[in-house]
Design a protein around this motif. Structure first.
Motif, PDB file in Angstrom:
ATOM      1  N   ALA A  41       0.853  -1.178   0.000  1.00 22.33           N
ATOM      2  CA  ALA A  41       0.000   0.000   0.000  1.00 22.33           C
ATOM      3  C   ALA A  41       0.894   1.236   0.000  1.00 22.33           C
ATOM      4  CB  ALA A  41      -0.896  -0.002   1.235  1.00 22.33           C
ATOM      5  N   ASP A  42       0.452   2.267  -0.660  1.00 22.07           N
ATOM      6  CA  ASP A  42       1.251   3.494  -0.741  1.00 22.07           C
ATOM      7  C   ASP A  42       1.577   4.038   0.647  1.00 22.07           C
ATOM      8  OD1 ASP A  42      -0.364   4.850  -3.734  1.00 22.07           O
ATOM      9  OD2 ASP A  42       1.283   3.429  -3.500  1.00 22.07           O
ATOM     10  N   SER A  43       0.674   3.867   1.570  1.00 23.38           N
ATOM     11  CA  SER A  43       0.848   4.451   2.908  1.00 23.38           C
ATOM     12  C   SER A  43       1.974   3.793   3.704  1.00 23.38           C
ATOM     13  CB  SER A  43      -0.461   4.344   3.690  1.00 23.38           C
ATOM     14  OG  SER A  43      -0.870   2.994   3.809  1.00 23.38           O
ATOM     15  N   VAL A  44       2.418   2.610   3.280  1.00 21.74           N
ATOM     16  CA  VAL A  44       3.460   1.917   4.053  1.00 21.74           C
ATOM     17  C   VAL A  44       4.754   1.725   3.266  1.00 21.74           C
ATOM     18  CG1 VAL A  44       1.651   0.703   5.332  1.00 21.74           C
ATOM     19  CG2 VAL A  44       2.819  -0.462   3.436  1.00 21.74           C
ATOM     20  N   LYS A  45       4.755   2.128   2.014  1.00 18.16           N
ATOM     21  CA  LYS A  45       5.965   1.965   1.194  1.00 18.16           C
ATOM     22  C   LYS A  45       7.144   2.682   1.832  1.00 18.16           C
ATOM     23  CE  LYS A  45       3.919   1.271  -3.371  1.00 18.16           C
ATOM     24  NZ  LYS A  45       3.650   1.857  -4.698  1.00 18.16           N
ATOM     25  N   GLY A  46       8.265   1.983   1.885  1.00 19.68           N
ATOM     26  CA  GLY A  46       9.467   2.545   2.469  1.00 19.68           C
ATOM     27  C   GLY A  46       9.563   2.367   3.969  1.00 19.68           C
ATOM     28  N   ARG A  47       8.482   1.920   4.597  1.00 20.82           N
ATOM     29  CA  ARG A  47       8.490   1.720   6.061  1.00 20.82           C
ATOM     30  C   ARG A  47       8.283   0.255   6.438  1.00 20.82           C
ATOM     31  NH1 ARG A  47       4.582   3.858   9.114  1.00 20.82           N
ATOM     32  NH2 ARG A  47       2.991   3.855   7.451  1.00 20.82           N
ATOM     33  N   PHE A  48       7.471  -0.440   5.668  1.00 21.37           N
ATOM     34  CA  PHE A  48       7.147  -1.839   5.955  1.00 21.37           C
ATOM     35  C   PHE A  48       7.815  -2.745   4.933  1.00 21.37           C
ATOM     36  CE2 PHE A  48       2.713  -1.213   8.123  1.00 21.37           C
ATOM     37  CZ  PHE A  48       3.274  -0.287   8.976  1.00 21.37           C
ATOM     38  N   THR A  49       8.201  -3.934   5.378  1.00 24.11           N
ATOM     39  CA  THR A  49       8.777  -4.929   4.494  1.00 24.11           C
ATOM     40  C   THR A  49       8.143  -6.287   4.762  1.00 24.11           C
ATOM     41  OG1 THR A  49      10.908  -3.764   4.452  1.00 24.11           O
ATOM     42  CG2 THR A  49      10.888  -6.050   3.704  1.00 24.11           C
ATOM     43  N   ILE A  50       7.620  -6.898   3.717  1.00 18.98           N
ATOM     44  CA  ILE A  50       7.064  -8.243   3.838  1.00 18.98           C
ATOM     45  C   ILE A  50       8.100  -9.244   3.360  1.00 18.98           C
ATOM     46  CG2 ILE A  50       5.965  -8.210   1.543  1.00 18.98           C
ATOM     47  CD1 ILE A  50       3.640  -9.823   2.810  1.00 18.98           C
ATOM     48  N   SER A  51       8.178 -10.361   4.059  1.00 22.70           N
ATOM     49  CA  SER A  51       9.080 -11.434   3.661  1.00 22.70           C
ATOM     50  C   SER A  51       8.431 -12.766   3.996  1.00 22.70           C
ATOM     51  CB  SER A  51      10.439 -11.296   4.366  1.00 22.70           C
ATOM     52  OG  SER A  51      10.289 -11.371   5.771  1.00 22.70           O
ATOM     53  N   ARG A  52       8.973 -13.821   3.425  1.00 24.48           N
ATOM     54  CA  ARG A  52       8.418 -15.144   3.697  1.00 24.48           C
ATOM     55  C   ARG A  52       9.539 -16.167   3.758  1.00 24.48           C
ATOM     56  NH1 ARG A  52       4.220 -16.431  -0.846  1.00 24.48           N
ATOM     57  NH2 ARG A  52       4.253 -18.547   0.086  1.00 24.48           N
ATOM     58  N   ASP A  53       9.312 -17.190   4.557  1.00 21.59           N
ATOM     59  CA  ASP A  53      10.245 -18.300   4.676  1.00 21.59           C
ATOM     60  C   ASP A  53       9.444 -19.557   4.362  1.00 21.59           C
ATOM     61  OD1 ASP A  53      11.922 -20.380   5.446  1.00 21.59           O
ATOM     62  OD2 ASP A  53      12.736 -19.290   7.139  1.00 21.59           O
ATOM     63  N   ASN A  54       9.582 -20.058   3.152  1.00 17.89           N
ATOM     64  CA  ASN A  54       8.785 -21.219   2.740  1.00 17.89           C
ATOM     65  C   ASN A  54       9.168 -22.481   3.509  1.00 17.89           C
ATOM     66  OD1 ASN A  54       7.341 -19.667   0.928  1.00 17.89           O
ATOM     67  ND2 ASN A  54       8.517 -20.324  -0.865  1.00 17.89           N
ATOM     68  N   ALA A  55      10.396 -22.533   3.996  1.00 21.37           N
ATOM     69  CA  ALA A  55      10.809 -23.702   4.773  1.00 21.37           C
ATOM     70  C   ALA A  55      10.113 -23.737   6.128  1.00 21.37           C
ATOM     71  CB  ALA A  55      12.318 -23.701   4.958  1.00 21.37           C
ATOM     72  N   LYS A  56       9.749 -22.559   6.627  1.00 18.36           N
ATOM     73  CA  LYS A  56       9.081 -22.467   7.930  1.00 18.36           C
ATOM     74  C   LYS A  56       7.589 -22.192   7.805  1.00 18.36           C
ATOM     75  CE  LYS A  56      13.163 -20.867  10.459  1.00 18.36           C
ATOM     76  NZ  LYS A  56      13.723 -19.803  11.327  1.00 18.36           N
ATOM     77  N   ASN A  57       7.093 -22.109   6.566  1.00 21.65           N
ATOM     78  CA  ASN A  57       5.665 -21.801   6.344  1.00 21.65           C
ATOM     79  C   ASN A  57       5.238 -20.536   7.086  1.00 21.65           C
ATOM     80  OD1 ASN A  57       5.618 -24.127   4.849  1.00 21.65           O
ATOM     81  ND2 ASN A  57       4.131 -25.204   6.129  1.00 21.65           N
ATOM     82  N   THR A  58       6.084 -19.535   7.018  1.00 21.03           N
ATOM     83  CA  THR A  58       5.854 -18.319   7.792  1.00 21.03           C
ATOM     84  C   THR A  58       6.055 -17.087   6.922  1.00 21.03           C
ATOM     85  OG1 THR A  58       6.555 -19.418   9.822  1.00 21.03           O
ATOM     86  CG2 THR A  58       6.537 -17.021   9.839  1.00 21.03           C
ATOM     87  N   VAL A  59       5.184 -16.113   7.133  1.00 20.34           N
ATOM     88  CA  VAL A  59       5.317 -14.813   6.486  1.00 20.34           C
ATOM     89  C   VAL A  59       5.494 -13.761   7.580  1.00 20.34           C
ATOM     90  CG1 VAL A  59       2.800 -14.435   6.376  1.00 20.34           C
ATOM     91  CG2 VAL A  59       4.317 -13.225   4.781  1.00 20.34           C
ATOM     92  N   TYR A  60       6.291 -12.757   7.273  1.00 14.58           N
ATOM     93  CA  TYR A  60       6.627 -11.723   8.247  1.00 14.58           C
ATOM     94  C   TYR A  60       6.248 -10.344   7.694  1.00 14.58           C
ATOM     95  CZ  TYR A  60       9.642 -15.536   9.823  1.00 14.58           C
ATOM     96  OH  TYR A  60      10.125 -16.758  10.230  1.00 14.58           O
ATOM     97  N   LEU A  61       6.040  -9.428   8.600  1.00 13.88           N
ATOM     98  CA  LEU A  61       5.867  -8.027   8.237  1.00 13.88           C
ATOM     99  C   LEU A  61       6.708  -7.197   9.199  1.00 13.88           C
ATOM    100  CD1 LEU A  61       4.376  -6.084   6.287  1.00 13.88           C
ATOM    101  CD2 LEU A  61       2.699  -5.742   8.125  1.00 13.88           C
TER     102      LEU A  61
END
Length: 114
Positions: A59-79
């Motif tokens: 979303a434009d409101s969070v660009k540059g401040r938030f980062t999404i990532s995922r670890d498929n080995a752990k079946n986990t997504v992060y923010l």
């Protein structure tokens, strides 16, 4: 299917939090994983998504401040949320999407004080 979100809490403006969402019961790597949020009196909105193909969208409101990532080995997504603002206060929900299938986590509350 279970999506277990965690990591919310109370933080001062300018602070950081990291949300996690552990998924079970799905073929995690096939799903687009996203974070949505809903503030009091407002509609749920997309914050960030990480597709199965490896692309991200924010979303434009969070660009540059938030980062999404995922670890498929752990079946986990992060923010990872940095430089939080009071307007980021909301319940944050984890979402898993595969074609027409959508699954939601229970939500985790993020409160940012000014």
């Amino acid at each position: 299917v279970q999506l277990q979100a965690s990591g919310g809490g109370l933080v001062q403006a300018g602070g950081s939090l990291r949300l996690s969402c552990a998924a079970s019961g799905i073929s995690f790597s096939l799903y687009a994983m996203g974070w949505y949020r809903q503030a009091p009196g407002k509609q749920r909105e997309l914050v960030a998504v990480f597709t199965s193909g490896g692309s991200t969208n924010y979303a434009d409101s969070v660009k540059g401040r938030f980062t999404i990532s995922r670890d498929n080995a752990k079946n986990t997504v992060y923010l990872q949320m940095n430089n939080l603002k009071p307007e980021d206060t909301a319940v944050y929900y984890c979402n898993a999407q595969f074609h027409s299938l959508h699954y939601w986590g229970q939500g985790t509350l993020v409160t940012v004080s000014s």
